[in-house]
Scaffold this motif. Structure first.
Motif, PDB file in Angstrom:
ATOM      1  N   ALA A  84       9.470  -7.754  -0.221  1.00 37.42           N
ATOM      2  CA  ALA A  84       8.515  -6.681  -0.533  1.00 37.42           C
ATOM      3  C   ALA A  84       8.003  -6.822  -1.968  1.00 37.42           C
ATOM      4  O   ALA A  84       6.805  -6.669  -2.239  1.00 37.42           O
ATOM      5  CB  ALA A  84       9.176  -5.321  -0.334  1.00 37.42           C
ATOM      6  N   GLN A  85       8.900  -7.135  -2.893  1.00 38.69           N
ATOM      7  CA  GLN A  85       8.503  -7.300  -4.293  1.00 38.69           C
ATOM      8  C   GLN A  85       7.560  -8.499  -4.457  1.00 38.69           C
ATOM      9  O   GLN A  85       6.560  -8.434  -5.185  1.00 38.69           O
ATOM     10  CB  GLN A  85       9.733  -7.471  -5.172  1.00 38.69           C
ATOM     11  CG  GLN A  85       9.428  -7.469  -6.664  1.00 38.69           C
ATOM     12  CD  GLN A  85      10.683  -7.632  -7.504  1.00 38.69           C
ATOM     13  OE1 GLN A  85      11.233  -8.719  -7.587  1.00 38.69           O
ATOM     14  NE2 GLN A  85      11.146  -6.538  -8.098  1.00 38.69           N
ATOM     15  N   THR A  86       7.842  -9.576  -3.759  1.00 40.59           N
ATOM     16  CA  THR A  86       6.980 -10.754  -3.823  1.00 40.59           C
ATOM     17  C   THR A  86       5.582 -10.441  -3.307  1.00 40.59           C
ATOM     18  O   THR A  86       4.577 -10.832  -3.911  1.00 40.59           O
ATOM     19  CB  THR A  86       7.589 -11.909  -3.002  1.00 40.59           C
ATOM     20  OG1 THR A  86       8.840 -12.268  -3.583  1.00 40.59           O
ATOM     21  CG2 THR A  86       6.675 -13.125  -2.998  1.00 40.59           C
ATOM     22  N   LEU A  87       5.500  -9.732  -2.210  1.00 39.75           N
ATOM     23  CA  LEU A  87       4.196  -9.373  -1.661  1.00 39.75           C
ATOM     24  C   LEU A  87       3.440  -8.453  -2.617  1.00 39.75           C
ATOM     25  O   LEU A  87       2.213  -8.531  -2.733  1.00 39.75           O
ATOM     26  CB  LEU A  87       4.365  -8.700  -0.295  1.00 39.75           C
ATOM     27  CG  LEU A  87       4.919  -9.599   0.816  1.00 39.75           C
ATOM     28  CD1 LEU A  87       5.099  -8.801   2.101  1.00 39.75           C
ATOM     29  CD2 LEU A  87       3.998 -10.784   1.052  1.00 39.75           C
ATOM     30  N   TYR A  88       4.175  -7.595  -3.299  1.00 47.09           N
ATOM     31  CA  TYR A  88       3.519  -6.692  -4.250  1.00 47.09           C
ATOM     32  C   TYR A  88       2.901  -7.476  -5.402  1.00 47.09           C
ATOM     33  O   TYR A  88       1.733  -7.272  -5.747  1.00 47.09           O
ATOM     34  CB  TYR A  88       4.528  -5.672  -4.783  1.00 47.09           C
ATOM     35  CG  TYR A  88       3.947  -4.744  -5.824  1.00 47.09           C
ATOM     36  CD1 TYR A  88       3.210  -3.626  -5.444  1.00 47.09           C
ATOM     37  CD2 TYR A  88       4.128  -4.988  -7.188  1.00 47.09           C
ATOM     38  CE1 TYR A  88       2.663  -2.776  -6.395  1.00 47.09           C
ATOM     39  CE2 TYR A  88       3.586  -4.141  -8.140  1.00 47.09           C
ATOM     40  CZ  TYR A  88       2.851  -3.037  -7.744  1.00 47.09           C
ATOM     41  OH  TYR A  88       2.294  -2.206  -8.691  1.00 47.09           O
ATOM     42  N   ARG A  92      -0.678  -8.091  -3.304  1.00 45.65           N
ATOM     43  CA  ARG A  92      -1.068  -6.705  -3.016  1.00 45.65           C
ATOM     44  C   ARG A  92      -2.580  -6.505  -3.006  1.00 45.65           C
ATOM     45  O   ARG A  92      -3.088  -5.576  -2.380  1.00 45.65           O
ATOM     46  CB  ARG A  92      -0.408  -5.730  -3.980  1.00 45.65           C
ATOM     47  CG  ARG A  92      -0.933  -5.726  -5.413  1.00 45.65           C
ATOM     48  CD  ARG A  92      -0.182  -4.687  -6.233  1.00 45.65           C
ATOM     49  NE  ARG A  92      -0.636  -4.595  -7.604  1.00 45.65           N
ATOM     50  CZ  ARG A  92      -0.220  -5.368  -8.592  1.00 45.65           C
ATOM     51  NH1 ARG A  92       0.673  -6.335  -8.353  1.00 45.65           N
ATOM     52  NH2 ARG A  92      -0.679  -5.210  -9.824  1.00 45.65           N
ATOM     53  N   GLY A  93      -3.340  -7.382  -3.696  1.00 44.20           N
ATOM     54  CA  GLY A  93      -4.797  -7.270  -3.693  1.00 44.20           C
ATOM     55  C   GLY A  93      -5.443  -8.012  -2.540  1.00 44.20           C
ATOM     56  O   GLY A  93      -6.671  -7.985  -2.382  1.00 44.20           O
ATOM     57  N   GLY A 147       3.962  -0.370 -10.506  1.00 45.67           N
ATOM     58  CA  GLY A 147       3.181   0.778 -10.962  1.00 45.67           C
ATOM     59  C   GLY A 147       2.299   1.400  -9.893  1.00 45.67           C
ATOM     60  O   GLY A 147       1.834   2.522 -10.067  1.00 45.67           O
ATOM     61  N   GLU A 148       2.057   0.684  -8.801  1.00 45.67           N
ATOM     62  CA  GLU A 148       1.189   1.202  -7.736  1.00 45.67           C
ATOM     63  C   GLU A 148       2.055   1.482  -6.503  1.00 45.67           C
ATOM     64  O   GLU A 148       2.272   0.620  -5.662  1.00 45.67           O
ATOM     65  CB  GLU A 148       0.083   0.192  -7.403  1.00 45.67           C
ATOM     66  CG  GLU A 148      -0.810  -0.131  -8.589  1.00 45.67           C
ATOM     67  CD  GLU A 148      -1.799  -1.245  -8.283  1.00 45.67           C
ATOM     68  OE1 GLU A 148      -2.095  -1.479  -7.088  1.00 45.67           O
ATOM     69  OE2 GLU A 148      -2.254  -1.905  -9.228  1.00 45.67           O
ATOM     70  N   ARG A 149       2.543   2.701  -6.444  1.00 45.03           N
ATOM     71  CA  ARG A 149       3.505   3.057  -5.415  1.00 45.03           C
ATOM     72  C   ARG A 149       2.950   2.907  -4.001  1.00 45.03           C
ATOM     73  O   ARG A 149       3.625   2.392  -3.102  1.00 45.03           O
ATOM     74  CB  ARG A 149       3.982   4.495  -5.655  1.00 45.03           C
ATOM     75  CG  ARG A 149       5.002   5.011  -4.645  1.00 45.03           C
ATOM     76  CD  ARG A 149       6.195   4.112  -4.427  1.00 45.03           C
ATOM     77  NE  ARG A 149       6.873   3.721  -5.654  1.00 45.03           N
ATOM     78  CZ  ARG A 149       7.946   2.939  -5.685  1.00 45.03           C
ATOM     79  NH1 ARG A 149       8.438   2.437  -4.564  1.00 45.03           N
ATOM     80  NH2 ARG A 149       8.512   2.633  -6.828  1.00 45.03           N
ATOM     81  N   GLN A 150       1.720   3.327  -3.767  1.00 46.88           N
ATOM     82  CA  GLN A 150       1.146   3.227  -2.421  1.00 46.88           C
ATOM     83  C   GLN A 150       1.013   1.768  -1.982  1.00 46.88           C
ATOM     84  O   GLN A 150       1.308   1.424  -0.836  1.00 46.88           O
ATOM     85  CB  GLN A 150      -0.218   3.910  -2.345  1.00 46.88           C
ATOM     86  CG  GLN A 150      -0.782   3.939  -0.925  1.00 46.88           C
ATOM     87  CD  GLN A 150      -2.140   4.609  -0.853  1.00 46.88           C
ATOM     88  OE1 GLN A 150      -3.036   4.312  -1.641  1.00 46.88           O
ATOM     89  NE2 GLN A 150      -2.303   5.525   0.088  1.00 46.88           N
ATOM     90  N   SER A 151       0.603   0.912  -2.915  1.00 44.83           N
ATOM     91  CA  SER A 151       0.484  -0.508  -2.594  1.00 44.83           C
ATOM     92  C   SER A 151       1.848  -1.089  -2.236  1.00 44.83           C
ATOM     93  O   SER A 151       1.975  -1.884  -1.300  1.00 44.83           O
ATOM     94  CB  SER A 151      -0.107  -1.276  -3.782  1.00 44.83           C
ATOM     95  OG  SER A 151      -1.432  -0.883  -4.023  1.00 44.83           O
TER      96      SER A 151
END
Length: 213
Positions: A84-88, A92-93, A147-151
């Motif tokens: 999940a962290q890697t995808l963020y 994430r964009g 910093g972008e919780r929804q993302s």
């Protein structure tokens, strides 16, 4: 009607003195009834088992934010957190489909003999050596604060779906990717398998994973 006849036959048989169900043909009738149940179509048997309730349905992935938003909040173990962290930080964009593709690369590496055999092992490979890690966000010197919780919540759902095996094959066994903004040297020696969003995906033919066979 058949049920009532069968019950009446059973009661009458048992009421007779010194006469067993086998002697009256009850055993043969019971055996016939059982074999008929066994021969019934599986779909009809499932209908009986699920009478009054519907079997759970697995909704297909549509690779949209609407689909992601309809999924329950995702959680999991350390490997889930790593993915999940890697995808963020890495995707994430990107489009939802692009995020699934990046996650697929991680899983293809886990399946390959060329890389570590766990999600966290793959992602953290080379970490600690500046700009020599496999995933740039782990060694670029920048903060890894989310910093972008929804993302993050959305990409976490992508990670969960991929780890659960519910996603489809998108990259033909790719184990590398880069954005269209760069052209690393290794891209000339690997097979380009797909372009999804701003990412190009590659496979090293020397280490084909099971998904690319």
């Amino acid at each position: 009607m058949r049920t009532f006849a069968f019950a009446a036959f059973l009661v009458a048989s048992l009421a007779l003195p010194n006469v067993t169900p086998a002697e009256t043909g009850f055993a043969r009738l019971f055996q016939r009834d059982q074999s008929g149940s066994t021969a019934a179509p599986k779909r009809r048997q499932r209908g009986f088992l699920f009478f009054g309730r519907k079997p759970a349905k697995v909704e297909p992935i549509t690779y949209t934010t609407a689909w992601l938003d309809s999924q329950p909040a995702a959680s999991g173990d350390a490997n889930f957190e790593c993915l999940a962290q890697t995808l963020y930080f890495e995707a994430r964009g990107e489009t939802v489909k692009g995020q699934f593709a990046v996650a697929e690369v991680v899983m293809n590496r886990v399946a390959s003999a060329q890389f570590p055999n766990s999600v966290c092992g793959v992602i953290k490979q080379g970490t600690g050596r500046r700009h020599q890690c496999q995933f740039s966000y782990t060694c670029d010197g920048r903060s890894e604060a989310i910093g972008e919780r929804q993302s993050y919540e959305r990409v976490a759902k992508v990670a969960r779906a991929v780890l659960d095996g519910t996603s489809q094959e998108l990259t033909e066994g790719a184990t590398y990717y880069h954005t269209t903004a760069v052209r690393p040297r290794w891209s000339r020696t690997f097979t380009n398998t797909a372009q999804i969003g701003v990412h190009l995906f590659y496979r090293d033919e020397r280490y084909r994973t099971a998904s690319s066979d």
